[in-house]
Design a protein around this motif. Sequence first.
Motif, mmCIF file in Angstrom:
data_model
loop_
_atom_site.group_PDB
_atom_site.id
_atom_site.type_symbol
_atom_site.label_atom_id
_atom_site.label_comp_id
_atom_site.label_asym_id
_atom_site.label_seq_id
_atom_site.Cartn_x
_atom_site.Cartn_y
_atom_site.Cartn_z
ATOM 1 N N ASP A 67 136.428 18.409 79.940
ATOM 2 C CA ASP A 67 135.337 19.400 79.913
ATOM 3 C C ASP A 67 134.512 19.720 78.394
ATOM 4 O O ASP A 67 133.399 19.790 78.620
ATOM 5 C CB ASP A 67 135.876 20.916 80.290
ATOM 6 N N GLY A 68 135.362 19.599 77.484
ATOM 7 C CA GLY A 68 134.892 19.714 76.355
ATOM 8 C C GLY A 68 133.802 18.456 75.939
ATOM 9 O O GLY A 68 132.893 18.937 74.962
ATOM 10 N N LEU A 70 131.090 18.337 77.293
ATOM 11 C CA LEU A 70 129.779 18.856 77.575
ATOM 12 C C LEU A 70 129.257 19.830 76.305
ATOM 13 O O LEU A 70 128.209 20.200 76.524
ATOM 14 C CB LEU A 70 129.759 19.539 79.024
ATOM 15 N N ASP A 71 130.121 20.209 75.566
ATOM 16 C CA ASP A 71 129.897 21.102 74.731
ATOM 17 C C ASP A 71 128.510 20.382 73.633
ATOM 18 O O ASP A 71 128.613 19.440 73.168
ATOM 19 C CB ASP A 71 130.910 21.411 73.575
ATOM 20 N N GLN A 73 125.772 19.732 74.894
ATOM 21 C CA GLN A 73 124.834 19.003 75.706
ATOM 22 C C GLN A 73 123.802 19.546 76.284
ATOM 23 O O GLN A 73 123.936 20.770 76.876
ATOM 24 C CB GLN A 73 125.555 17.942 76.586
ATOM 25 N N ALA A 92 132.009 21.243 85.891
ATOM 26 C CA ALA A 92 132.428 21.496 84.666
ATOM 27 C C ALA A 92 130.802 21.963 83.916
ATOM 28 O O ALA A 92 130.747 22.920 83.151
ATOM 29 C CB ALA A 92 132.950 20.446 83.888
ATOM 30 N N GLY A 93 129.758 21.204 84.147
ATOM 31 C CA GLY A 93 128.517 21.406 83.523
ATOM 32 C C GLY A 93 127.970 22.712 84.261
ATOM 33 O O GLY A 93 127.404 23.540 83.480
ATOM 34 N N HIS A 94 128.127 22.972 85.395
ATOM 35 C CA HIS A 94 127.566 24.027 86.005
ATOM 36 C C HIS A 94 128.201 25.460 85.488
ATOM 37 O O HIS A 94 127.430 26.276 85.101
ATOM 38 C CB HIS A 94 127.788 24.378 87.615
ATOM 39 N N GLY A 95 129.678 25.293 85.262
ATOM 40 C CA GLY A 95 130.010 26.530 84.437
ATOM 41 C C GLY A 95 129.602 26.753 82.916
ATOM 42 O O GLY A 95 129.901 27.797 82.478
ATOM 43 N N ARG A 96 129.100 25.649 82.253
ATOM 44 C CA ARG A 96 128.597 25.629 81.140
ATOM 45 C C ARG A 96 127.329 25.751 81.119
ATOM 46 O O ARG A 96 126.532 25.529 79.920
ATOM 47 C CB ARG A 96 128.911 24.549 80.380
ATOM 48 N N ARG A 97 126.568 25.966 81.960
ATOM 49 C CA ARG A 97 124.908 25.997 82.049
ATOM 50 C C ARG A 97 124.290 24.713 81.924
ATOM 51 O O ARG A 97 123.164 24.638 81.071
ATOM 52 C CB ARG A 97 124.355 27.235 81.704
ATOM 53 N N VAL A 98 124.963 23.560 81.996
ATOM 54 C CA VAL A 98 124.309 22.165 81.686
ATOM 55 C C VAL A 98 123.951 21.582 83.054
ATOM 56 O O VAL A 98 124.723 21.592 83.953
ATOM 57 C CB VAL A 98 125.368 21.312 81.103
#
Length: 125
Positions: A67-68, A70-71, A73, A92-98
């Motif tokens: 998951d990291g 995506l930090d 990005q 994982a991207g959806h959770g990070r707003r990516v």
Amino acid sequence: MALYPLFADLRGLPVLVVGGGPVAQRKVVRLLAAGAVVTVGAPVLTADLDEWAKTGRIARRIGRFEDGWLDGQWLAIAASDDHALNRAVAAAGHGRRVFVNAVDDAQFSRFHVPTVIDRVPVQVA
């Protein structure tokens, strides 16, 4: 599904591609042409992707997706041949707003990449 059409200016922005095969390579080629700063993450890369990583044309993450990755990005493309992995990247991207495109899985994608016809100066997608 109601979609909002847009073209993204990715010049100088970090974009992650998860997968190291031919599909991922095609996505990387288009992203580089758009000026994105591309990182590819996968256990194994095509010969071209491997060479581009060695020469610094792209950055590389070796191994299975975490998951990291995506930090930091702005955008991600899940382009592996493992649908479960692509869905995990999307979640994982959806959770990070990516914004994530899961190749060949519209249900899990927040954006879609259309077919492009590029006849300079006209581009149709």
